[in-house]
Design an enzyme around this catalytic site. Structure first.
Site, mmCIF file in Angstrom:
data_model
loop_
_atom_site.group_PDB
_atom_site.id
_atom_site.type_symbol
_atom_site.label_atom_id
_atom_site.label_comp_id
_atom_site.label_asym_id
_atom_site.label_seq_id
_atom_site.Cartn_x
_atom_site.Cartn_y
_atom_site.Cartn_z
ATOM 1 C CB CYS A 64 -2.892 12.901 12.883
ATOM 2 S SG CYS A 64 -3.490 11.224 12.780
ATOM 3 N NE ARG A 101 -0.876 17.222 7.648
ATOM 4 C CZ ARG A 101 0.045 16.368 8.032
ATOM 5 N NH1 ARG A 101 1.237 16.389 7.488
ATOM 6 N NH2 ARG A 101 -0.214 15.489 8.965
ATOM 7 C CD1 TRP A 130 -6.585 11.440 6.845
ATOM 8 C CD2 TRP A 130 -5.423 9.557 7.026
ATOM 9 N NE1 TRP A 130 -6.671 10.772 5.655
ATOM 10 C CE2 TRP A 130 -5.980 9.618 5.743
ATOM 11 C CE3 TRP A 130 -4.654 8.453 7.372
ATOM 12 C CZ2 TRP A 130 -5.791 8.624 4.799
ATOM 13 C CZ3 TRP A 130 -4.460 7.456 6.446
ATOM 14 C CH2 TRP A 130 -5.023 7.553 5.165
ATOM 15 C CG ASN A 140 0.511 13.151 14.504
ATOM 16 O OD1 ASN A 140 -0.655 13.212 14.842
ATOM 17 N ND2 ASN A 140 1.128 14.115 13.837
ATOM 18 N N GLY A 141 1.167 8.725 15.065
ATOM 19 C CA GLY A 141 1.984 7.504 15.085
ATOM 20 C C GLY A 141 1.149 6.319 15.533
ATOM 21 C CD GLU A 148 2.747 1.901 -10.172
ATOM 22 O OE1 GLU A 148 1.763 1.458 -10.773
ATOM 23 O OE2 GLU A 148 2.722 2.960 -9.517
ATOM 24 C CE LYS A 200 2.577 6.455 -10.370
ATOM 25 N NZ LYS A 200 1.786 5.544 -9.620
ATOM 26 C CD GLU A 212 -0.382 8.231 -12.596
ATOM 27 O OE1 GLU A 212 -1.586 8.484 -12.557
ATOM 28 O OE2 GLU A 212 0.172 7.467 -11.781
ATOM 29 C CG HIS A 229 5.914 -13.487 -28.159
ATOM 30 N ND1 HIS A 229 6.077 -14.615 -28.921
ATOM 31 C CD2 HIS A 229 6.536 -13.741 -26.982
ATOM 32 C CE1 HIS A 229 6.739 -15.531 -28.240
ATOM 33 N NE2 HIS A 229 7.037 -15.015 -27.053
ATOM 34 C CE LYS A 263 -3.867 10.138 -3.915
ATOM 35 N NZ LYS A 263 -2.706 9.472 -4.547
HETATM 36 O O1 M6R Z 1 -7.810 4.637 -4.930
HETATM 37 P P1 M6R Z 1 -7.464 3.470 -5.813
HETATM 38 O O2 M6R Z 1 -6.215 2.786 -5.384
HETATM 39 O O3 M6R Z 1 -8.602 2.515 -5.955
HETATM 40 O O4 M6R Z 1 -7.204 4.106 -7.221
HETATM 41 C C1 M6R Z 1 -6.985 3.322 -8.340
HETATM 42 C C2 M6R Z 1 -6.446 4.135 -9.486
HETATM 43 O O5 M6R Z 1 -7.358 5.129 -9.862
HETATM 44 C C3 M6R Z 1 -5.110 4.779 -9.120
HETATM 45 O O6 M6R Z 1 -4.177 3.821 -8.730
HETATM 46 C C4 M6R Z 1 -4.533 5.568 -10.314
HETATM 47 O O7 M6R Z 1 -4.142 4.680 -11.302
HETATM 48 C C5 M6R Z 1 -3.375 6.451 -9.843
HETATM 49 N N1 M6R Z 1 -3.427 7.709 -10.500
HETATM 50 C C6 M6R Z 1 -2.047 5.838 -10.092
HETATM 51 O O8 M6R Z 1 -0.982 6.676 -9.809
#
Ligand code: M6R
Length: 600
Positions: A2, A27, A72, A96-97, A473, A477, A480, A496, A595
């Site tokens: 927050c 934010r 938040w 906050n916290g 992951e 990362k 993307e 394989h 997002k």
């Molecule tokens: O909000 P969510 O965790 O459900 O989102 C899932 C994916 O869309 C999300 O993790 C996406 O893969 C991100 N861009 C990963 O960095």
């Protein structure tokens, strides 16, 4: 988290507080409020939703001292009653916290006659300060804070007196001429001043229009340095980091700390998960777990499978949410949906398929009040704070944190884990935030390796058992944010098929922390080295053997084998980040991505 602002000066406080709060809008927040000392009393104005709603409903307020907040939600729904400031008598507080012992305080204060109107932990703090108040606000604040366990950044208003304090949550004082400011984040007050005092933990500041005095909990004065900030607004929003993603990677120790706050007692070996809504008997009766999620949250789910099966002996299926809707949930399963946003359409659609199947449902999410939370039987919040970068980082770490707590809790309830085992794990878990900080402050080698990686067209990430999901992951990362083609593989699976792609032009990132599969990982590393692939190992800081087999080693602190994925995650995040930076990519907003993905 927050946002907090405070003002003490000679101008009208309300417009300055509103303007400062607006600087924190980027934010994200769900409600906002201000309190201003006006005509001998404190007036509070708050509302759900946008700051503009609050602003539109404000009368002309002459008062020149006040506090403000964007909330938040973490404790209690996002609504007007739970919005800050919270008041008790003549005291108003923004916070906050997380106050870990707020239930205990709430009971104590209720018995003393205080009446609670919100569900927040902050209201307990307002009443607590009031209970100690005898004409000295700073003294009352210090006494109250001594009773509190948890993290806080607070601004407290009583009459025209303004006091601020912090522990484990940022807070700064802005120095003006005939006016002074309080803010959780510099962008809030940058328009008014660039002269900043950074409060440290357990420091209290008393702020008037012409003075700022800082002292500790024993009321000893502290000489504070005033720093002149030369960031522009954009840099200030990112706390001086080049991107939100990097800022959020650095926020991971705090995010994880909040994930654990009030939930772990390592002395008793116990875990408390409010919102789980499962009795020990129901936990014992779970026959199977289905974890459903997308993207990064899916990778968290994959690690969850290893954790639940290893620590609590429950069989787990992990399903990509968009495919789960075509599957048939096993009757009697617990279905856990993981989603940082709580709004992902695929995850919601999958969850709706479960309705009527007799399965219980649980959500792991970061966003209080999100659609997901309204459609499940129980919710565990990750408490990472708002994440702005499209690439999930701190929300992933906190999802892992929740999965560890759940798996340990289930293991205990099902008699799978001894009390000593749980205590040992909880002690190690509590060390993880500090270990992440060590990785963050040791990035020079990662930056150098990223220069080489940035010239690649294809990169492979490999890992085994607990670190296999982190290999996935890492690949997600990297692709993307840097647009480099990357694949994550279980190391044993390379031979394989994908081994056919390995050449001297395909760097391999091998997560090779010490543990039961270490020797096998070394063999897999030798396989790719034999095809001349450059290999970067992510390995324990004390592992000297690994150097013999690879081209470079990114070292991470040693921990329990099962906890190592949290630390190896930070290494792959930083490698991906600096690689994308080398390629000058729009890291916080990668092309074609959003997002929160609200379409199926
Ligand atoms: O909000 P969510 O965790 O459900 O989102 C899932 C994916 O869309 C999300 O993790 C996406 O893969 C991100 N861009 C990963 O960095």
């Amino acid at each position: 988290m927050c946002g907090i602002v405070g003002y003490s000066g000679r101008n009208r406080a309300a417009p300055i507080l509103i303007d400062s709060l607006k600087r924190l809008e980027y934010r994200g927040y769900d409600s906002a409020g201000i309190a201003v000392f006006n005509s001998n009393s404190i007036k509070v104005y708050k509302d759900k939703g946008k700051i503009a709603n609050l602003e539109n409903g404000l009368p002309e307020i002459a008062g020149t001292v006040g506090i403000g907040h964007t909330r938040w939600a973490t404790h209690g729904k996002p609504n007007k009653i739970n919005a800050h400031p919270h008041t008790s008598g003549s005291i108003a507080v923004v916070h906050n916290g997380i106050i870990e012992n707020y239930q205990e305080l709430r009971e104590r204060l209720t018995q003393s006659g205080y009446v609670f109107s919100s569900e927040t932990d902050t209201e307990a703090l307002a009443h607590l300060i009031n209970s100690y108040y005898r004409d000295d606000l700073a003294e009352a604040v210090v006494s109250a804070l001594k009773d509190i366990r948890g993290s806080f950044a607070i601004a407290v208003l009583c009459g025209s007196e303004l006091v601020a304090a912090r522990k484990d949550s940022p807070l700064v004082i802005g120095i003006g001429s005939g006016e002074n400011f309080i803010a959780s984040d510099i962008p809030a007050i940058l328009k008014y001043t660039r002269q900043i005092i950074f409060l440290d933990d357990l420091e209290v500041a008393s702020v008037t229009p012409d003075s700022v005095s800082v002292f500790d909990f024993e009321r000893h004065q502290i000489e504070k340095k005033i720093t002149s900030i030369d960031w522009d607004l954009e840099a200030a929003e990112k706390s001086g980091y080049d991107h939100f993603m990097l800022k959020e990677i650095h926020e991971q120790p705090r995010a994880l700390h909040e994930t654990f706050a009030g939930r772990i007692s390592e002395l008793e070996g116990s875990i408390t998960l409010d919102g789980l809504n499962l009795t020990p008997v129901q936990i014992r009766d779970i026959s199977r777990i289905s974890l459903i999620a997308c993207g990064t949250s899916f990778n968290a789910g994959l690690l969850g499978k290893y954790l639940f099966e290893h620590l609590s002996g429950i069989h787990v299926d992990v399903e990509i949410a968009s495919e789960f809707r075509y599957a048939h949930p096993f009757p009697g399963s617990l279905v856990i949906a993981i989603s940082q946003s709580g709004e992902t359409a695929d995850t919601l659609a999958a969850l709706r398929e479960v309705k009527g199947s007799g399965c219980r449902t649980l959500a792991i999410t970061n966003v209080m009040g999100s659609t997901l939370t309204r459609e499940v039987d129980g919710v565990i919040y990750t408490r990472s704070g708002p994440e702005i970068g499209v690439a999930a980082t701190k929300t992933f770490i906190s999802q892992l944190g929740v999965l560890y707590l759940l798996a340990l809790h289930f293991g205990k309830s099902r008699g799978m884990l001894s009390s000593d085992h749980i205590k040992r794990m909880l002690i190690s878990l509590k060390h993880i935030p500090a270990q992440i900080t060590r990785i963050n402050s040791n990035k020079e080698l990662i930056k150098k390796l990223a220069q080489t990686l940035s010239a690649s067209n294809d990169v492979f990430f490999i890992g085994r058992t607990f670190n296999y999901p982190i290999a996935l992951e890492g690949a997600l990362k990297l692709k993307e944010i840097s647009y480099i083609h990357a694949e994550g593989y279980a190391a044993g699976e390379l031979k394989h098929g994908p081994l056919a792609l390995i050449t001297k032009n395909t760097p391999v990132i091998a997560i090779a922390t010490k543990g039961a599969t270490y020797d096998k990982m070394v063999n897999n590393i030798k396989e790719v080295k034999a095809r001349e692939a450059p290999v970067i190992a992510i390995a324990d800081e004390k592992d000297m053997e690994i150097e013999r087999y690879v081209d470079a080693v990114v070292r991470i602190p040693a921990t329990e084998e099962i906890l190592s994925p949290i630390l190896s995650t930070v290494a792959i995040q930083l490698l991906s980040y600096y690689t994308a930076k080398e390629r000058d990519c729009p890291i916080d907003q990668p092309r074609n991505l959003a997002k929160s993905v609200t379409v199926e």
